[in-house]
Design a protein around this motif. Structure first.
Motif, PDB file in Angstrom:
ATOM      1  N   ARG A   1      -6.769  22.698  -6.266  1.00 49.84           N
ATOM      2  CA  ARG A   1      -7.888  22.133  -5.519  1.00 49.84           C
ATOM      3  C   ARG A   1      -9.120  23.031  -5.641  1.00 49.84           C
ATOM      4  NH1 ARG A   1      -7.484  17.966  -2.091  1.00 49.84           N
ATOM      5  NH2 ARG A   1      -9.232  17.560  -0.698  1.00 49.84           N
ATOM      6  N   GLU A   2      -8.894  24.336  -5.635  1.00 45.48           N
ATOM      7  CA  GLU A   2     -10.001  25.288  -5.755  1.00 45.48           C
ATOM      8  C   GLU A   2     -10.694  25.160  -7.106  1.00 45.48           C
ATOM      9  OE1 GLU A   2      -7.341  26.284  -2.609  1.00 45.48           O
ATOM     10  OE2 GLU A   2      -6.902  26.079  -4.779  1.00 45.48           O
ATOM     11  N   ALA A   3      -9.896  25.057  -8.161  1.00 46.08           N
ATOM     12  CA  ALA A   3     -10.461  24.930  -9.509  1.00 46.08           C
ATOM     13  C   ALA A   3     -11.224  23.619  -9.656  1.00 46.08           C
ATOM     14  CB  ALA A   3      -9.348  25.015 -10.550  1.00 46.08           C
ATOM     15  N   MET A   4     -10.691  22.566  -9.060  1.00 53.71           N
ATOM     16  CA  MET A   4     -11.344  21.254  -9.135  1.00 53.71           C
ATOM     17  C   MET A   4     -12.692  21.282  -8.423  1.00 53.71           C
ATOM     18  SD  MET A   4     -10.391  18.064 -10.243  1.00 53.71           S
ATOM     19  CE  MET A   4     -10.855  16.360  -9.967  1.00 53.71           C
ATOM     20  N   HIS A   5     -12.716  21.853  -7.219  1.00 46.26           N
ATOM     21  CA  HIS A   5     -13.967  21.933  -6.471  1.00 46.26           C
ATOM     22  C   HIS A   5     -15.005  22.770  -7.227  1.00 46.26           C
ATOM     23  CE1 HIS A   5     -13.417  19.714  -2.817  1.00 46.26           C
ATOM     24  NE2 HIS A   5     -12.274  20.302  -2.540  1.00 46.26           N
TER      25      HIS A   5
END
Length: 211
Positions: free
Chosen positions: A70-74
């Motif tokens: 989720r962090e990489a996507m954001h």
């Protein structure tokens, strides 16, 4: 400024016109896509989306989806790496510019399999794809298909059915889709899909034969 950037980005993306394929989960998009890619292996390319959900049994990273945190996507969304992105059932999904460009660079028709929120997002860009909606014959038929998969919890299934109901209504909005295909019979639905794309298919085949 944002839209001017998209205009510059897409004007630089020469190549075949992409195809946006949308419709509820269980309507048969994946099956139709597999048939299309098998028959026209040198014409179509599949845009591999990013997601924060976990892989299902048999799915491969980089083939079915790019599975990321989720962090990489954001972080990628904040950098402007995505054409469109959406959240469904607590997971993020998105189509990256790089995924579309990779397909177009190979002179292939890029297929984007996205939901109705993604369709709305792409409508505000200069991508200019062919918009095709794949729909089930009814909500009851769709529910039976989803239950037969046995991959969803009851809570997840009910969320998908609610989203499907909204999707079916969305597909009826005037001017959203160029083609609406009701997948009651797979071969009939595939024939409609192929016919809708035949002009683009022939153009790509002609270019590839002359190169």
């Amino acid at each position: 400024m944002f839209m001017r950037y998209f205009a510059r980005f897409y004007s630089a993306m020469a190549g075949p016109r992409p195809v946006v394929l949308s419709g509820p989960s269980g309507a048969g998009k994946s099956t139709l896509l597999r048939k299309l890619l098998k028959e026209y292996s040198g014409v179509f390319g599949f845009s591999v989306s990013h997601t924060t959900r976990n892989p299902r049994p048999g799915e491969e990273n980089g083939k079915d989806y790019h599975y990321v945190t989720r962090e990489a996507m954001h972080a990628a969304i904040d950098k402007g790496d995505f054409i469109e992105n959406a959240e469904f059932s607590g997971n993020l999904y998105g189509t990256s510019k790089a995924a579309v460009q990779d397909v177009k660079d190979r002179n292939l028709i890029c297929i984007l399999d996205i939901d109705m929120q993604g369709v709305r997002n792409i409508k505000s860009t200069d991508l200019n794809p062919i918009y095709i909606s794949i729909q089930p014959p009814s909500l009851d038929v769709l529910e039976n298909r989803l239950r037969n998969r046995k991959t969803e919890s009851e809570e997840s299934l009910q969320k998908r059915l609610l989203a499907a109901k909204m999707d079916m209504e969305f597909s009826k909005e005037a001017g959203v889709f160029d083609v609406i295909i009701v997948n009651d019979n797979l071969e009939d639905a595939y024939g409609q899909l192929r016919d809708a794309l035949l002009e683009e298919i022939n153009q790509v085949k002609k270019v590839n034969m002359s190169s």
